[in-house]
Scaffold this active site. Structure first.
Site, PDB file in Angstrom:
ATOM      1  N   HIS A  12       0.841  -1.223   0.000  1.00  0.00           N
ATOM      2  CA  HIS A  12       0.000   0.000   0.000  1.00  0.00           C
ATOM      3  C   HIS A  12       0.869   1.264   0.000  1.00  0.00           C
ATOM      4  O   HIS A  12       0.537   2.259   0.666  1.00  0.00           O
ATOM      5  CB  HIS A  12      -1.008  -0.035   1.150  1.00  0.00           C
ATOM      6  CG  HIS A  12      -0.425  -0.078   2.531  1.00  0.00           C
ATOM      7  ND1 HIS A  12      -1.005  -0.804   3.552  1.00  0.00           N
ATOM      8  CD2 HIS A  12       0.650   0.519   3.079  1.00  0.00           C
ATOM      9  CE1 HIS A  12      -0.300  -0.641   4.662  1.00  0.00           C
ATOM     10  NE2 HIS A  12       0.714   0.166   4.391  1.00  0.00           N
ATOM     11  N   HIS A  59      -1.748   5.091   9.461  1.00  0.00           N
ATOM     12  CA  HIS A  59      -0.428   5.707   9.602  1.00  0.00           C
ATOM     13  C   HIS A  59      -0.570   7.056  10.309  1.00  0.00           C
ATOM     14  O   HIS A  59      -0.339   8.112   9.721  1.00  0.00           O
ATOM     15  CB  HIS A  59       0.217   5.882   8.226  1.00  0.00           C
ATOM     16  CG  HIS A  59       0.355   4.603   7.446  1.00  0.00           C
ATOM     17  ND1 HIS A  59      -0.709   3.996   6.814  1.00  0.00           N
ATOM     18  CD2 HIS A  59       1.420   3.812   7.193  1.00  0.00           C
ATOM     19  CE1 HIS A  59      -0.301   2.890   6.217  1.00  0.00           C
ATOM     20  NE2 HIS A  59       0.983   2.757   6.437  1.00  0.00           N
ATOM     21  N   HIS A 196      10.658  -3.345   3.503  1.00  0.00           N
ATOM     22  CA  HIS A 196      11.063  -1.949   3.389  1.00  0.00           C
ATOM     23  C   HIS A 196      11.417  -1.379   4.759  1.00  0.00           C
ATOM     24  O   HIS A 196      10.914  -1.837   5.781  1.00  0.00           O
ATOM     25  CB  HIS A 196       9.994  -1.082   2.705  1.00  0.00           C
ATOM     26  CG  HIS A 196       8.679  -0.926   3.427  1.00  0.00           C
ATOM     27  ND1 HIS A 196       7.863  -1.978   3.749  1.00  0.00           N
ATOM     28  CD2 HIS A 196       8.036   0.183   3.861  1.00  0.00           C
ATOM     29  CE1 HIS A 196       6.772  -1.524   4.347  1.00  0.00           C
ATOM     30  NE2 HIS A 196       6.850  -0.205   4.444  1.00  0.00           N
ATOM     31  N   GLU A 243       4.670  -4.984   8.647  1.00  0.00           N
ATOM     32  CA  GLU A 243       3.315  -4.880   8.067  1.00  0.00           C
ATOM     33  C   GLU A 243       2.846  -6.205   7.460  1.00  0.00           C
ATOM     34  O   GLU A 243       1.650  -6.444   7.311  1.00  0.00           O
ATOM     35  CB  GLU A 243       3.288  -3.796   6.979  1.00  0.00           C
ATOM     36  CG  GLU A 243       3.419  -2.381   7.511  1.00  0.00           C
ATOM     37  CD  GLU A 243       3.310  -1.333   6.416  1.00  0.00           C
ATOM     38  OE1 GLU A 243       3.148  -0.163   6.755  1.00  0.00           O
ATOM     39  OE2 GLU A 243       3.403  -1.673   5.210  1.00  0.00           O
TER      40      GLU A 243
HETATM   41 FE   FE2 Z   1       2.096   1.174   5.611  1.00  0.00          FE
END
Ligand code: FE2
Length: 321
Positions: A12, A59, A196, A243
Protein backbone atom coordinates in the site's frame (compact mmCIF):
# COMPACT_ATOMS: atom_id res chain seq x y z
CA UNK A 1 -24.87 -17.62 3.60
CA UNK A 2 -22.03 -15.17 3.02
CA UNK A 3 -18.73 -16.65 1.92
CA UNK A 4 -15.16 -15.50 1.40
CA UNK A 5 -14.21 -16.37 -2.15
CA UNK A 6 -10.70 -14.99 -2.33
CA UNK A 7 -7.90 -13.19 -0.56
CA UNK A 8 -5.79 -10.44 -2.03
CA UNK A 9 -2.38 -9.38 -0.79
CA UNK A 10 -1.15 -5.98 -1.88
CA UNK A 11 1.43 -3.42 -0.86
CA UNK A 12 0.00 0.00 0.00
CA UNK A 13 2.90 2.30 -0.82
CA UNK A 14 1.73 5.93 -0.43
CA UNK A 15 3.71 7.08 -3.49
CA UNK A 16 1.52 4.79 -5.62
CA UNK A 17 -1.47 6.84 -4.53
CA UNK A 18 0.37 10.06 -5.37
CA UNK A 19 1.23 8.66 -8.82
CA UNK A 20 -2.45 7.90 -9.46
CA UNK A 21 -3.66 11.24 -8.14
CA UNK A 22 -1.09 13.17 -10.20
CA UNK A 23 -1.68 11.20 -13.43
CA UNK A 24 1.80 9.67 -13.52
CA UNK A 25 0.76 6.07 -14.05
CA UNK A 26 2.00 6.04 -17.66
CA UNK A 27 5.48 7.25 -16.76
CA UNK A 28 7.99 4.40 -17.25
CA UNK A 29 8.88 4.16 -13.55
CA UNK A 30 5.23 3.81 -12.54
CA UNK A 31 4.03 1.90 -15.60
CA UNK A 32 6.21 -1.00 -14.39
CA UNK A 33 4.19 -1.05 -11.15
CA UNK A 34 0.69 -0.44 -12.52
CA UNK A 35 0.99 -2.88 -15.41
CA UNK A 36 1.38 -5.61 -12.79
CA UNK A 37 -2.15 -4.94 -11.58
CA UNK A 38 -3.97 -4.93 -14.93
CA UNK A 39 -4.84 -8.63 -14.76
CA UNK A 40 -5.90 -8.19 -11.14
CA UNK A 41 -8.33 -5.45 -12.06
CA UNK A 42 -9.81 -7.67 -14.79
CA UNK A 43 -10.12 -10.49 -12.22
CA UNK A 44 -11.84 -8.13 -9.81
CA UNK A 45 -14.29 -6.92 -12.46
CA UNK A 46 -15.15 -10.53 -13.22
CA UNK A 47 -15.38 -11.58 -9.56
CA UNK A 48 -17.69 -8.69 -8.63
CA UNK A 49 -17.55 -9.04 -4.83
CA UNK A 50 -20.50 -7.80 -2.80
CA UNK A 51 -18.25 -6.71 0.06
CA UNK A 52 -14.50 -6.34 0.64
CA UNK A 53 -12.89 -6.65 4.06
CA UNK A 54 -9.64 -4.69 3.93
CA UNK A 55 -6.94 -5.32 6.52
CA UNK A 56 -4.56 -2.39 6.65
CA UNK A 57 -2.74 -0.20 9.08
CA UNK A 58 -3.44 3.39 9.91
CA UNK A 59 -0.43 5.71 9.60
CA UNK A 60 -1.21 8.22 12.37
CA UNK A 61 -4.27 9.44 10.42
CA UNK A 62 -7.23 8.12 12.43
CA UNK A 63 -5.19 7.12 15.47
CA UNK A 64 -2.12 8.52 17.17
CA UNK A 65 0.09 7.59 20.10
CA UNK A 66 -2.85 8.70 22.25
CA UNK A 67 -4.89 5.71 21.11
CA UNK A 68 -3.39 2.47 19.78
CA UNK A 69 -5.98 -0.24 19.13
CA UNK A 70 -4.41 -3.55 18.14
CA UNK A 71 -7.38 -4.48 15.93
CA UNK A 72 -9.99 -1.85 15.00
CA UNK A 73 -13.02 -2.82 12.93
CA UNK A 74 -14.91 -0.17 10.98
CA UNK A 75 -18.63 -0.57 11.57
CA UNK A 76 -19.66 2.85 10.22
CA UNK A 77 -21.80 3.50 7.14
CA UNK A 78 -18.99 5.44 5.50
CA UNK A 79 -15.31 6.20 5.86
CA UNK A 80 -13.99 9.49 4.44
CA UNK A 81 -10.43 9.65 3.09
CA UNK A 82 -8.06 11.15 5.67
CA UNK A 83 -5.97 14.25 5.21
CA UNK A 84 -2.41 12.90 5.34
CA UNK A 85 -0.73 16.27 5.03
CA UNK A 86 -1.59 17.22 1.44
CA UNK A 87 -5.37 17.21 1.80
CA UNK A 88 -7.55 14.10 1.49
CA UNK A 89 -6.83 11.92 -1.56
CA UNK A 90 -9.27 12.64 -4.42
CA UNK A 91 -11.06 9.32 -4.05
CA UNK A 92 -14.69 8.60 -3.20
CA UNK A 93 -15.83 8.25 0.39
CA UNK A 94 -15.69 4.53 1.18
CA UNK A 95 -19.11 3.04 1.84
CA UNK A 96 -19.16 0.56 4.70
CA UNK A 97 -21.37 -2.44 5.40
CA UNK A 98 -22.54 -1.82 8.98
CA UNK A 99 -24.70 -4.91 9.34
CA UNK A 100 -22.04 -7.40 8.24
CA UNK A 101 -19.38 -5.47 10.16
CA UNK A 102 -21.46 -5.56 13.35
CA UNK A 103 -22.08 -9.26 12.85
CA UNK A 104 -18.33 -9.86 12.45
CA UNK A 105 -17.63 -7.76 15.57
CA UNK A 106 -20.10 -9.79 17.64
CA UNK A 107 -18.92 -13.16 16.36
CA UNK A 108 -15.21 -12.41 16.66
CA UNK A 109 -15.48 -10.82 20.11
CA UNK A 110 -17.52 -13.76 21.39
CA UNK A 111 -14.70 -15.90 19.98
CA UNK A 112 -12.42 -14.02 22.39
CA UNK A 113 -10.72 -11.57 20.01
CA UNK A 114 -10.94 -8.13 21.60
CA UNK A 115 -11.68 -5.85 18.66
CA UNK A 116 -12.07 -2.11 18.96
CA UNK A 117 -15.29 -1.05 17.24
CA UNK A 118 -15.01 2.14 15.19
CA UNK A 119 -18.29 3.88 14.38
CA UNK A 120 -16.46 6.88 12.96
CA UNK A 121 -13.12 6.66 11.22
CA UNK A 122 -11.17 8.24 8.39
CA UNK A 123 -9.06 5.95 6.24
CA UNK A 124 -5.65 6.67 4.77
CA UNK A 125 -3.48 5.39 1.92
CA UNK A 126 -3.06 2.07 3.73
CA UNK A 127 -6.57 1.24 2.55
CA UNK A 128 -7.26 3.47 -0.44
CA UNK A 129 -4.08 2.62 -2.39
CA UNK A 130 -4.82 -1.13 -2.56
CA UNK A 131 -8.41 -0.22 -3.50
CA UNK A 132 -7.09 1.78 -6.44
CA UNK A 133 -4.72 -1.01 -7.45
CA UNK A 134 -7.52 -3.56 -7.54
CA UNK A 135 -10.52 -1.43 -8.51
CA UNK A 136 -8.70 1.10 -10.69
CA UNK A 137 -8.92 4.86 -10.52
CA UNK A 138 -12.36 5.98 -9.39
CA UNK A 139 -13.59 9.55 -9.73
CA UNK A 140 -13.95 11.35 -6.43
CA UNK A 141 -17.64 12.05 -7.14
CA UNK A 142 -18.37 8.49 -8.18
CA UNK A 143 -18.53 5.29 -6.06
CA UNK A 144 -16.20 2.43 -5.29
CA UNK A 145 -17.60 -0.76 -6.82
CA UNK A 146 -18.51 -2.39 -3.49
CA UNK A 147 -18.89 -1.61 0.21
CA UNK A 148 -15.80 -2.09 2.35
CA UNK A 149 -15.25 -3.13 5.96
CA UNK A 150 -11.94 -1.71 7.19
CA UNK A 151 -9.89 -3.63 9.74
CA UNK A 152 -7.01 -1.51 11.04
CA UNK A 153 -4.12 -3.33 12.70
CA UNK A 154 -1.46 -1.74 14.85
CA UNK A 155 1.88 -2.44 13.19
CA UNK A 156 3.21 1.04 13.87
CA UNK A 157 3.82 1.08 17.64
CA UNK A 158 5.39 -1.78 19.55
CA UNK A 159 3.97 -4.32 20.36
CA UNK A 160 2.15 -5.35 17.17
CA UNK A 161 0.15 -8.60 17.19
CA UNK A 162 1.95 -11.83 16.39
CA UNK A 163 1.59 -13.54 13.04
CA UNK A 164 -0.17 -16.42 14.76
CA UNK A 165 -2.68 -14.08 16.39
CA UNK A 166 -3.34 -12.48 13.01
CA UNK A 167 -3.82 -15.83 11.33
CA UNK A 168 -6.26 -16.98 14.02
CA UNK A 169 -8.18 -13.71 13.74
CA UNK A 170 -8.55 -14.48 10.04
CA UNK A 171 -9.99 -17.86 10.97
CA UNK A 172 -12.49 -16.16 13.30
CA UNK A 173 -13.46 -13.67 10.59
CA UNK A 174 -14.15 -16.48 8.16
CA UNK A 175 -16.37 -18.20 10.73
CA UNK A 176 -18.18 -14.91 11.28
CA UNK A 177 -18.73 -14.31 7.57
CA UNK A 178 -19.98 -17.85 7.03
CA UNK A 179 -22.58 -17.44 9.79
CA UNK A 180 -24.03 -14.32 8.18
CA UNK A 181 -27.36 -15.33 6.61
CA UNK A 182 -27.35 -13.13 3.52
CA UNK A 183 -25.84 -14.61 0.38
CA UNK A 184 -22.83 -12.31 -0.08
CA UNK A 185 -19.65 -12.82 -2.04
CA UNK A 186 -16.82 -11.46 0.11
CA UNK A 187 -13.15 -10.85 -0.65
CA UNK A 188 -10.54 -10.02 1.98
CA UNK A 189 -7.41 -7.94 1.47
CA UNK A 190 -4.18 -8.14 3.45
CA UNK A 191 -2.11 -5.04 2.77
CA UNK A 192 1.28 -3.52 3.53
CA UNK A 193 4.89 -4.53 2.98
CA UNK A 194 6.66 -6.12 1.49
CA UNK A 195 10.23 -5.55 2.69
CA UNK A 196 11.06 -1.95 3.39
CA UNK A 197 12.61 0.34 5.95
CA UNK A 198 11.98 4.06 5.75
CA UNK A 199 14.44 5.43 8.29
CA UNK A 200 17.64 4.70 10.18
CA UNK A 201 20.95 3.28 8.95
CA UNK A 202 19.21 0.53 6.98
CA UNK A 203 16.75 2.88 5.21
CA UNK A 204 15.99 1.56 1.73
CA UNK A 205 16.44 -2.08 2.71
CA UNK A 206 14.74 -4.50 0.34
CA UNK A 207 15.07 -8.28 0.62
CA UNK A 208 13.56 -9.88 -2.47
CA UNK A 209 14.58 -13.41 -1.48
CA UNK A 210 12.70 -13.10 1.80
CA UNK A 211 9.68 -11.52 0.09
CA UNK A 212 9.42 -14.24 -2.54
CA UNK A 213 9.72 -17.01 0.03
CA UNK A 214 6.96 -15.27 2.03
CA UNK A 215 4.70 -15.28 -1.05
CA UNK A 216 5.51 -18.95 -1.75
CA UNK A 217 4.61 -19.96 1.79
CA UNK A 218 1.57 -17.73 1.89
CA UNK A 219 0.24 -19.64 -1.06
CA UNK A 220 1.27 -23.20 -0.18
CA UNK A 221 2.35 -23.49 3.44
CA UNK A 222 1.10 -20.61 5.59
CA UNK A 223 1.76 -22.49 8.83
CA UNK A 224 5.47 -21.82 8.25
CA UNK A 225 4.73 -18.09 8.35
CA UNK A 226 2.68 -17.98 11.54
CA UNK A 227 5.74 -18.99 13.56
CA UNK A 228 7.96 -16.13 12.38
CA UNK A 229 8.83 -13.86 15.34
CA UNK A 230 8.74 -10.09 15.04
CA UNK A 231 12.51 -9.82 15.23
CA UNK A 232 12.87 -11.90 12.06
CA UNK A 233 10.58 -9.53 10.16
CA UNK A 234 12.65 -6.61 11.43
CA UNK A 235 15.96 -8.23 10.59
CA UNK A 236 15.03 -9.68 7.22
CA UNK A 237 12.36 -7.34 5.87
CA UNK A 238 13.19 -4.05 7.58
CA UNK A 239 11.45 -2.15 10.36
CA UNK A 240 8.31 -1.57 8.29
CA UNK A 241 8.34 -5.13 6.94
CA UNK A 242 6.36 -6.03 10.07
CA UNK A 243 3.31 -4.88 8.07
CA UNK A 244 3.43 -8.30 6.45
CA UNK A 245 1.73 -9.88 9.48
CA UNK A 246 -1.48 -8.31 8.17
CA UNK A 247 -1.35 -10.63 5.17
CA UNK A 248 -1.74 -13.51 7.61
CA UNK A 249 -5.21 -12.28 8.64
CA UNK A 250 -6.20 -12.54 4.99
CA UNK A 251 -4.59 -15.98 4.68
CA UNK A 252 -6.22 -17.24 7.87
CA UNK A 253 -9.62 -16.33 6.43
CA UNK A 254 -9.06 -18.69 3.49
CA UNK A 255 -9.11 -22.46 3.21
CA UNK A 256 -5.92 -24.39 3.96
CA UNK A 257 -5.52 -25.23 0.30
CA UNK A 258 -6.13 -22.43 -2.16
CA UNK A 259 -5.55 -21.75 -5.82
CA UNK A 260 -2.99 -19.08 -6.60
CA UNK A 261 -4.71 -17.01 -9.25
CA UNK A 262 -2.04 -14.40 -9.80
CA UNK A 263 1.20 -13.01 -8.40
CA UNK A 264 3.25 -9.90 -9.10
CA UNK A 265 6.46 -8.62 -7.56
CA UNK A 266 8.58 -5.64 -8.47
CA UNK A 267 11.18 -3.41 -6.83
CA UNK A 268 11.24 -0.66 -6.01
CA UNK A 269 8.24 1.62 -5.71
CA UNK A 270 9.42 4.59 -3.74
CA UNK A 271 11.76 2.66 -1.40
CA UNK A 272 9.54 -0.39 -1.01
CA UNK A 273 9.23 -3.85 -2.53
CA UNK A 274 5.80 -4.17 -4.13
CA UNK A 275 4.18 -7.56 -3.69
CA UNK A 276 0.78 -8.72 -4.82
CA UNK A 277 -1.01 -12.04 -4.81
CA UNK A 278 -4.54 -13.32 -5.40
CA UNK A 279 -5.51 -16.58 -3.69
CA UNK A 280 -8.90 -18.13 -4.36
CA UNK A 281 -10.85 -20.57 -2.25
CA UNK A 282 -11.86 -23.59 -4.24
CA UNK A 283 -15.63 -23.77 -4.76
CA UNK A 284 -17.16 -26.14 -2.23
CA UNK A 285 -18.59 -28.41 -4.94
CA UNK A 286 -15.18 -28.48 -6.60
CA UNK A 287 -13.69 -29.64 -3.29
CA UNK A 288 -15.60 -32.84 -3.68
CA UNK A 289 -14.52 -33.18 -7.27
CA UNK A 290 -10.85 -32.61 -6.41
CA UNK A 291 -10.75 -35.58 -4.08
CA UNK A 292 -12.24 -38.31 -6.26
CA UNK A 293 -10.04 -41.02 -4.77
CA UNK A 294 -11.48 -40.48 -1.32
CA UNK A 295 -15.02 -40.72 -2.57
CA UNK A 296 -14.29 -43.68 -4.79
CA UNK A 297 -12.79 -45.51 -1.84
CA UNK A 298 -15.70 -44.72 0.44
CA UNK A 299 -18.18 -45.72 -2.28
CA UNK A 300 -16.36 -48.99 -2.83
CA UNK A 301 -16.25 -49.59 0.92
CA UNK A 302 -19.99 -48.89 1.11
CA UNK A 303 -20.67 -51.35 -1.71
CA UNK A 304 -18.70 -54.07 0.05
CA UNK A 305 -20.37 -53.46 3.44
CA UNK A 306 -23.00 -56.25 3.19
CA UNK A 307 -20.28 -58.77 2.29
CA UNK A 308 -18.13 -57.57 5.20
CA UNK A 309 -21.06 -57.87 7.61
CA UNK A 310 -21.83 -61.37 6.35
CA UNK A 311 -18.16 -62.38 6.76
CA UNK A 312 -18.14 -60.96 10.30
CA UNK A 313 -21.32 -62.90 11.19
CA UNK A 314 -19.78 -66.08 9.78
CA UNK A 315 -16.62 -65.46 11.85
CA UNK A 316 -18.63 -64.97 15.05
CA UNK A 317 -20.62 -68.08 14.24
CA UNK A 318 -17.45 -70.13 13.66
CA UNK A 319 -15.93 -68.87 16.95
CA UNK A 320 -19.10 -69.77 18.87
CA UNK A 321 -19.44 -73.13 17.24
FE1 FE2 B 1 2.10 1.17 5.61
Amino acid sequence: MARIVAGIGSSHVPAIGAAIDNNKTEEPYWKRVFSGFEKSQAWMRETKPDVAIIVYNDHASAFSVDLIPTFALGCAAEFPPADEGWGPRPVPVVQGHPTLASHIAQSVILDEFDLTICNKMEVDHGMTVPMNLLFGKVDKNSHWPCPVIPLAVNVVMYPPPTGHRCFMLGRAIRKAVESYPEDLKVVIFGTGGLSHQISGPRAGLINSKWDKAFLDNLSKDPQKLVKIPHVDYMREAGAEGIEMVMWLIMRGALDDKVDEVYRFYTVPASNTAVGHIILANRPRAAHRRTAPGVHKRSAARKAKAPARRAAARAKVHSVRS
